[in-house]
Design an enzyme around this catalytic site. Structure first.
Site, short mmCIF file in Angstrom:
data_model
loop_
_atom_site.label_atom_id
_atom_site.label_comp_id
_atom_site.label_asym_id
_atom_site.label_seq_id
_atom_site.Cartn_x
_atom_site.Cartn_y
_atom_site.Cartn_z
N SER A 142 0.85 -1.18 0.00
CA SER A 142 0.00 0.00 0.00
C SER A 142 0.89 1.24 0.00
O SER A 142 2.04 1.17 -0.43
CB SER A 142 -0.94 -0.02 1.21
OG SER A 142 -1.91 0.99 1.10
N ASN A 143 0.40 2.35 0.49
CA ASN A 143 1.23 3.56 0.61
C ASN A 143 0.76 4.35 1.82
O ASN A 143 -0.23 3.99 2.45
CB ASN A 143 1.17 4.39 -0.68
CG ASN A 143 -0.23 4.85 -0.98
OD1 ASN A 143 -0.82 5.62 -0.23
ND2 ASN A 143 -0.81 4.34 -2.06
N ALA A 144 1.47 5.45 2.09
CA ALA A 144 1.26 6.17 3.36
C ALA A 144 0.15 7.22 3.30
O ALA A 144 0.06 8.06 4.19
CB ALA A 144 2.58 6.81 3.79
#
Ligand code: CTP
Length: 209
Positions: free
Chosen positions: A21-23
């Site tokens: 995923s990402n932040a």
């Protein structure tokens, strides 16, 4: 005016417990939802997993993966006048998702990754008279890359921001049109930027369905 907003990250599962995923916090997208609701617009929110309360008054569609976001967005866009795509979509997914949990072997593990669906590009393809606003997160050649993205995804405008926006309370953006001109520059809290953007859109002669 009835708009679709995509927000938050998406997740792509490697096995049943691990994901890529990402932040993204979802704050920019949720601030846009709040601002649009204040303008009296109807807002349909398709959101990946975030730690934020659902804005009161929006139509909320939670999703997890990119293909879920694509499916929900394409369906819901048919009843909207425009879309603001703020989601930080996970760009890669494993070619094969493993069922169960991969066990450690002490050896490196390799995954073959393929690109996920491009939700915004799909909405751009089917937009007809509806308007489409994308976001572009650029680290290098920001304006040039943002304009290429706007064209590739058939957007009317693209909001350029840089990676410092991720997880931050504030943002500094440029609004770029289809000829590459910077029409507006806004800085401040994400709520202020969202308010400026939605007000700016509300003053345009946007074609509605
Ligand atoms: N976007 C999308 N679906 C994807 C990737 C991006 O809908 N699979 C949308 C984002 O919501 C944003 C715009 O496209 O509105 C640009 O996203 P960005 O992450 O800046 O660009 P990418 O297309 O992912 O390209 P790259 O990562 O190579 O910069």
């Amino acid at each position: 005016m009835r708009i679709l907003v995509t927000a938050g990250p998406t997740r792509e599962y490697l096995d049943d417990v691990r994901y890529l995923s990402n932040a993204s916090s979802g704050k920019m997208g949720y601030a846009i939802v709040e601002a649009a609701l204040k303008l009296g617009w109807e807002v349909v929110l398709v959101s990946g997993p975030v730690d934020l309360p659902v804005p009161e008054g929006c139509e909320f569609h939670p999703v997890v993966t990119t293909s879920e976001m694509r499916e929900a967005s394409v369906l819901l866009f048919s009843e909207c006048d425009g879309v603001i795509a703020v989601a930080a979509v996970c760009d890669y997914q494993p070619k094969t998702r493993i069922t169960g949990k991969i066990s450690k072997t002490g050896e490196p593990v390799l995954f073959e990754m393929i690109e996920t669906d491009d939700v915004l590009a799909e909405l751009g393809r089917i937009k007809k008279s509806r308007w489409v606003v994308g976001f572009a997160l650029e680290a290098q050649n920001p304006r040039e890359n943002a304009l290429q993205k706007l064209r590739r995804k058939n957007c009317n405008w693209i909001v350029l921001n840089d990676p410092s926006a991720i997880g931050s309370e504030s943002n500094s953006v440029e609004l770029i049109n289809s000829t590459g001109d910077v029409e507006e520059t806004w800085s401040g809290s994400k709520s202020e930027v969202a308010w400026n953007l939605t007000n700016w859109l509300s003053n345009r002669e946007l074609s509605c369905q």
